[in-house]
Design a protein around this motif. Structure first.
Motif, PDB file in Angstrom:
ATOM      1  N   TRP A 362       0.818  -1.216   0.000  1.00  0.00           N
ATOM      2  CA  TRP A 362       0.000   0.000   0.000  1.00  0.00           C
ATOM      3  C   TRP A 362       0.848   1.261   0.000  1.00  0.00           C
ATOM      4  CZ3 TRP A 362      -4.528  -1.066  -1.656  1.00  0.00           C
ATOM      5  CH2 TRP A 362      -5.014  -2.364  -1.471  1.00  0.00           C
ATOM      6  N   VAL A 367      -2.721   4.839  -2.218  1.00  0.00           N
ATOM      7  CA  VAL A 367      -3.758   5.083  -1.220  1.00  0.00           C
ATOM      8  C   VAL A 367      -4.341   6.481  -1.368  1.00  0.00           C
ATOM      9  CG1 VAL A 367      -4.186   5.321   1.257  1.00  0.00           C
ATOM     10  CG2 VAL A 367      -2.840   3.399   0.416  1.00  0.00           C
ATOM     11  N   ALA A 371      -8.159   7.435  -2.332  1.00  0.00           N
ATOM     12  CA  ALA A 371      -8.978   8.272  -1.463  1.00  0.00           C
ATOM     13  C   ALA A 371      -9.572   9.452  -2.222  1.00  0.00           C
ATOM     14  CB  ALA A 371      -8.145   8.761  -0.282  1.00  0.00           C
ATOM     15  N   TYR A 430      -7.380   5.563   5.707  1.00  0.00           N
ATOM     16  CA  TYR A 430      -8.237   5.789   4.540  1.00  0.00           C
ATOM     17  C   TYR A 430      -9.517   6.525   4.952  1.00  0.00           C
ATOM     18  CZ  TYR A 430     -10.030   4.649  -0.133  1.00  0.00           C
ATOM     19  OH  TYR A 430     -10.502   4.714  -1.429  1.00  0.00           O
TER      20      TYR A 430
END
Length: 534
Positions: A362, A367, A371, A430
């Motif tokens: 990740w 990420v 998002a 997140y």
């Protein structure tokens, strides 16, 4: 903190005994970090033997330029020896791949395992089970591809790794399909490998020395513009790939629905539009009232190719690349992608590069891009981002309530054979990102920098269309992101800085090339502090 030290420190905390109820959130975070740290250490132990295996492969196939095999392994598996679980072949994200090199074994793509075994005198099972045999098989396949694309150089080592682009495209293993869109997927694979070589890697036991590659030598100008562009049109009607400057000028605007399946704008302006085969999704209406997180269990370029294969019978709305957060949209949000069985009619599916079992999968770039995308879907489609799952993650199927509208594939009823995006997906972070916290995309604080000339501002790093100017002198920036290289002779920079333009909109991007101090690929403020990632 070094992962061994972190694991020991966190282990000491957890051995103290039961924690109070008030400390539960911190305990959960500590357990997550401990689990991830232990997995990272285990991966580093396994990786310790790989450099020697790579060395032996180069000794047997000396025509291969240094770093090529390591970069393929990083792009395909993050140097993880992949052992995919047995699954229903009709219920796969994409064809299974095996070993450190992520070799395919049929199932819709090429039989790289079988061919590599034949070329090296090993058995297919050895290529699947043994990391050294797997690396050697990949070396043989790449050497064969090199011989086919560079016949005149077959007897000597290549002078430049950039000459590998055509061989990498041949090696990719995406089957026999060809044409403009299929060629783009193979070029994307080659671009990802060479970009890894260009940047280098030194993290979690993976070491790849950066090389001064000039990608302009690897791809012609038109190809490179497409591979770097944040906005393309890939038209299934005439099998073409071309730039979309109109979309770049309005990259944040959601497009109005269209009825044709040819070239059209995308729902999330930051994405590339690259349609899946019409055999792999339904044009039935999608309520788009929930967002589902997936891992590809393979690579970004491979997934693009697979979703365009009419026999795949699978798709997702979006795919995100690990290295830089590039987003490809393959199904319109108001259509039903085939990604979540009986939940397709109301969900938007996001596939993430890599594998759920990989603790190091990740990246911040992936990420953060995910998002931004989810936050946009919530705003445009009325999905409740505040209902998102906060954690923990799981490595088994784990059903969660239907009221949770942003969650993982393995949290949906009827998907008991899934657990992606897995226990290492950073759910708590997140949640903060998509609900306005976590410092993205507008982190607190300003970092003062000097620019030696007026800098052109862009809507996104590497976008095609300027939106204004940051004047020469002392200015503030918020954060940095990796993007397209800006170069003049020996001076260059890949970092881009988020700032408010003197002429133009707030929250635009300028190249760190214009900083009047520091050096190549540096992004520091006037006090010498490294500008944080966005």
């Amino acid at each position: 903190m070094h992962s061994h030290t972190l694991a020991a420190a966190l282990g000491g905390v957890l051995l103290l005994g039961p924690l109070s109820a008030a400390a539960t959130p911190d305990a959960a975070a500590l357990r997550f970090e401990l689990d991830r740290a232990n997995a990272t250490v285990a991966a580093q132990v396994a990786r310790a033997a790989y450099p020697e295996y790579f060395r032996r492969a180069y000794a047997r196939y000396p025509n291969l330029p240094a770093g090529a095999l390591e970069a393929i392994a990083y792009s395909e598996t993050n140097w993880v020896h992949v052992r995919p679980q047995a699954q229903d072949p009709n219920d796969l994200h994409m064809p299974r791949s095996y070993g450190v090199m992520g070799l395919y074994h049929g199932g819709g793509f090429a039989d790289q395992v079988g061919e590599g075994a034949r070329l090296t005198g090993r058995t297919a099972q050895q290529v699947i089970d043994d990391p050294e045999s797997n690396i050697l098989a990949a070396a043989a396949l790449l050497d064969r591809a090199l011989g086919a694309s560079q016949a005149d150089k077959r007897s000597r080592a290549l002078a430049q790794p950039e000459d590998m682009a055509a061989a990498l495209a041949r090696y990719a293993g995406y089957g026999a399909s060809n044409g403009g869109i299929a060629d783009y997927a193979r070029q994307s694979f080659a671009y990802g490998v060479l970009q890894t070589l260009q940047h280098g890697v030194d993290a979690q036991g993976v070491k790849i020395a950066p090389q001064p590659l000039r990608l302009e030598r690897a791809f012609d100008a038109a190809q490179l513009r497409k591979l770097r562009a944040p906005a393309l049109l890939l038209d299934g009607a005439d099998d073409s790939v071309r730039l979309n400057p109109a979309l770049s000028r309005d990259i944040a605007r959601a497009a109005a629905p269209a009825t044709d399946v040819g070239a059209k704008a995308v729902d999330f302006g930051e994405a590339i539009w690259n349609p899946a085969s019409s055999s792999n999704y339904s044009t039935a209406s999608n309520q788009a009232s929930a967002v589902i997180m997936h891992t590809m269990e393979g690579s970004y370029a491979g997934s693009i190719s697979w979703f365009q294969n009419p026999s795949a019978q699978v798709s997702a709305h979006y795919l995100i690349r690990k290295s830089d957060g590039q987003i490809t949209q393959m199904v319109r949000e108001y259509h039903q992608a085939w990604h979540a069985k009986n939940h397709n009619y109301y969900t938007v599916g996001i596939e993430h590069d890599g594998r759920a079992a990989d603790a190091g999968n990740w990246s911040a770039a992936m990420v953060n891009a995910s998002a931004r995308l989810t936050k946009s879907i919530c705003a445009r489609r009325g999905v409740n981002c505040a209902s998102a799952w906060k954690g923990p993650g799981y490595d088994t199927f784990h059903l969660v309530p239907d009221s949770v509208r942003v969650k993982g594939h393995g949290m949906l009823s009827g998907n008991q054979n899934r657990y992606d995006p897995g226990k290492y997906f950073p759910w708590a972070n997140y949640y903060n990102l998509i609900n306005g916290g976590g410092g993205n995309p507008n982190p607190p604080g300003k970092y003062w920098v000097d620019t030696f000339a007026n800098a052109t501002g862009y809507k996104w790093p590497s976008t095609l269309t300027p939106v204004g100017t940051l004047n020469q002198g002392t200015n503030y920036v918020y954060c940095k992101a990796w993007g397209e290289e800006v170069r003049n002779g020996a001076s260059y920079n890949h970092y881009w800085l988020k700032t408010d333009l003197d002429v133009g909109p707030a929250g635009a991007w300028v190249s760190a090339y214009y900083l009047s101090r520091w050096g190549n690929d540096e992004a520091r403020d006037n006090s010498g502090a490294v500008i944080p990632d966005c």
